[in-house]
Design a protein around this motif. Structure first.
Motif, PDB file in Angstrom:
ATOM      1  N   ASP A 358       8.541  37.881 -44.535  1.00 33.91           N
ATOM      2  CA  ASP A 358       9.888  38.440 -44.645  1.00 33.91           C
ATOM      3  C   ASP A 358      10.517  37.884 -45.919  1.00 33.91           C
ATOM      4  OD1 ASP A 358      12.340  39.553 -44.319  1.00 33.91           O
ATOM      5  OD2 ASP A 358      12.894  38.422 -42.526  1.00 33.91           O
ATOM      6  N   ARG A 381      13.550  34.464 -49.969  1.00 31.30           N
ATOM      7  CA  ARG A 381      13.965  35.171 -48.760  1.00 31.30           C
ATOM      8  C   ARG A 381      15.430  35.570 -48.855  1.00 31.30           C
ATOM      9  NH1 ARG A 381       9.877  34.545 -45.184  1.00 31.30           N
ATOM     10  NH2 ARG A 381       8.594  32.644 -45.223  1.00 31.30           N
ATOM     11  N   GLU A 431      19.740  34.865 -38.684  1.00 32.78           N
ATOM     12  CA  GLU A 431      18.477  35.596 -38.588  1.00 32.78           C
ATOM     13  C   GLU A 431      17.991  35.689 -37.140  1.00 32.78           C
ATOM     14  OE1 GLU A 431      16.969  37.125 -41.339  1.00 32.78           O
ATOM     15  OE2 GLU A 431      18.962  36.559 -42.090  1.00 32.78           O
ATOM     16  N   TYR A 468       6.292  37.620 -37.828  1.00 26.00           N
ATOM     17  CA  TYR A 468       5.477  38.420 -38.732  1.00 26.00           C
ATOM     18  C   TYR A 468       4.389  39.093 -37.913  1.00 26.00           C
ATOM     19  CZ  TYR A 468       2.104  34.484 -38.709  1.00 26.00           C
ATOM     20  OH  TYR A 468       1.221  33.501 -38.347  1.00 26.00           O
TER      21      TYR A 468
END
Length: 575
Positions: A358, A381, A431, A468
């Motif tokens: 990401d 990121r 997040e 992921y």
């Protein structure tokens, strides 16, 4: 008619879509169409790459950073964070601190100059070159005692001067080899034998010497690599420098240069891998290995990306090699993807795979650790709407129990008394994160403004980080007993057997929109405990339509391990 097709290994890795018609080559049967966030083991299986553990944010996330390894020994190895006119230091999986702040020293190298740095190391001293700066050496006398100083050469070449300094450097036969200045791009200087900073030219066997490559056009030297000979890469071709006599050391009177290739090289530093020089071609899209050929009585180069030309994208910017455990070449692409190659030349394992996260990978470096190599990455990121650059390292792929399996990116671990509040996640504020709690998958959480998440139940060991997905997509199935492998013939998958090793939580399907969860929990497994790691076969029935390809996807999108050893497909063949 029904038939069964088996893929026994993945040692050809991800193959180019241009090879979809080459069912006649052996590697087609050992390759796949997609191998993302997976790695190929020398034994042949494909295993999920481990997660990335967060270490620290760089000094200034608005500027690019480069990671460079510094290895004194297998017990003392460091990662250096080269930034805009500074270096910070890491060891033992953490950042070196001094009086509560990251320890750092200053450098003359700006953000835009970092990519051009070349370096070579001897014990506690690293020599660093850049064409616009005098050569420097980085010396270590302690974990928080580093100095960067200008090299005081004896008899500094008169040709060197402002913005005209060496751009390549290496050690060869107890000499420092340095050169390729902007004004003399084809020239190398060799130090006095055993005295790296003495460039006094002479005719004695141990005197320093100077060599300019004699080519039909000016081809700048891009890198030098020390092996049994000195390998030199230029923009127009590949050279070897040696004494010309087996076992004889290099001297001013026997130095010979031989051009042995015309591929042309990029400025990216080449690597010595398994006694072969691995380099990137001038356009940065092809990777070559350079090895000695008895038939040719010289060094030849063959392309490692020939069957996977797509994997390098629009170009590579940096490489690092992990020799221990499963040997892997990591190559950062200019779009933030890592093109990686599992490599064991003697067993013909050349398997490319792609690693994504990401964010964008921007730098990679490898250092030895106690029982393995550590691969460190610099990742850009977007966190809570802001650009961040994080230093992270890849976790150990081996673990004792499922509670120790680490399959999240930019992740951290809580290990303590049972708790429901997990703090210290300030680098992931805002997040959505994946969570593995005591070996069991917990529903995703959102990190609050205080860097915390709240679990639905207590847990003692909790891994938290960005999720992921790991994906295998098979190539169109080939039925070898039929003419042309039954290309173009309609067929349907009735049943698939996937042979797993220490796996939990995978999915399988004909496409990414129709994935079935493979059951790993049995009726005998207690519902309040983690599912045990599974090794063996899982048989999945399909009810799809007929087509001409019969491809399969195997996916892992939970914070859990997955290793696929073989795939057996039962097909129905129609008109």
């Amino acid at each position: 008619m029904r038939t069964r097709v088996i893929q026994t290994n993945f040692t050809a890795g991800e193959l180019s879509p241009r090879l979809l018609g080459r069912v006649d080559i052996a590697k087609y049967h050992n390759g796949v169409a997609v191998l993302e966030n997976m790695m190929v083991m020398p034994h042949g299986g494909a295993t999920r790459r481990p997660g990335l553990r967060f270490v620290a944010e760089v000094k200034d996330s608005s500027k690019k950073v480069r990671l460079i390894p510094f290895q004194f020994s297998t017990e003392q190895a460091y990662i250096l964070e080269f930034g805009d006119q500074y270096i910070r230091f890491y060891m033992n999986q953490g950042q070196i601190m001094s009086e509560g702040s990251p320890y750092e020293i200053s450098t003359p190298y700006t953000e835009d100059e970092l990519a051009e740095l070349k370096f070579t190391q001897s014990a506690d001293v690293m020599y660093i070159v850049h064409p616009e700066h005098e050569p420097r050496k980085l010396s270590r006398t302690g974990h928080t005692s580093w100095t960067l100083s200008t090299v005081s050469f004896t008899s500094t070449p008169s040709e060197w001067g402002a913005n005209n300094y060496p751009s390549v450097v290496a050690f060869y036969e107890e000499r420092l080899v340095i050169g390729a200045t902007p004004n003399e791009p084809q020239t190398l200087w060799f130090s006095k034998s055993g005295s790296y900073e003495d460039l006094t030219l002479g005719t004695g066997d141990d005197d320093a010497m100077k060599l300019t490559l004699a080519a039909d056009q000016v081809n700048a030297i891009q890198w030098v690599v020390s092996g049994k000979v000195l390998h030199v890469g230029t923009t127009g071709g590949e050279w070897t420098l040696s004494s010309g006599a087996l076992g004889a050391p290099l001297t001013p009177t026997n130095l010979q240069a031989k051009r042995e290739g015309t591929h042309g090289c990029s400025s990216m530093q080449a690597l010595l891998i398994q006694n072969q020089v691995t380099f990137v071609q001038r356009a940065r899209r092809k990777v070559y290995r350079r090895q000695y050929s008895y038939e040719a009585d010289g060094y030849i180069s063959d392309e490692l990306t020939l069957l996977a030309e797509h994997v390098t994208g629009t170009g590579l910017i940096e490489m690092a090699y992990q020799p221990a455990q499963d040997p892997i070449l990591w190559a950062v692409r200019d779009d933030g993807v890592i093109a990686a190659m599992s490599y064991l030349g003697a067993q013909d394992v050349i398997a490319w795979h792609r690693q994504v996260t990401d964010g964008d990978f921007e730098s990679v470096a490898v250092i030895p650790a106690a029982s393995r190599d550590e691969t460190w990455v610099l990742v850009k990121r977007t966190i809570n709407g802001a650009t961040k650059r994080y230093v992270e390292f890849m976790e150990d792929p081996e673990f004792d129990g499922l509670e120790d399996a680490f399959y999240v990116d930019s992740g951290l671990t809580y290990d303590g008394s049972p708790a429901t509040t997990i703090s210290g996640l300030d680098h992931l504020v805002g997040e959505t994160v994946a969570v593995l709690a005591d070996g069991a998958v917990h529903p995703d959480c959102v990190v609050d403004s205080n860097g915390r998440i709240t679990l639905q139940h207590e847990a003692s060991k909790v891994h938290v980080g960005l999720p992921y997905t790991s994906t295998i997509k098979t190539l169109p199935v080939v039925i070898e007993q039929m003419a042309a492998g039954a290309l173009g013939v309609t067929k349907r998958i009735h049943k698939t057997t996937a042979r797993f090793y220490e796996t939990v939580g995978a999915k399988i399907g004909r496409d990414l929109n129709h994935l079935d969860v493979i059951p790993f929990r049995t009726t005998s497994d207690p519902m309040d405990t983690a599912v045990p790691l599974f090794t063996g076969d899982k048989i999945i029935d399909f009810a799809g339509d007929y087509d001409t390809t019969s491809e399969l996807y195997i996916v892992q999108d939970q914070p859990l391990p997955m290793t696929v050893l073989a795939i057996i497909t039962e097909l129905g063949v129609g008109d």
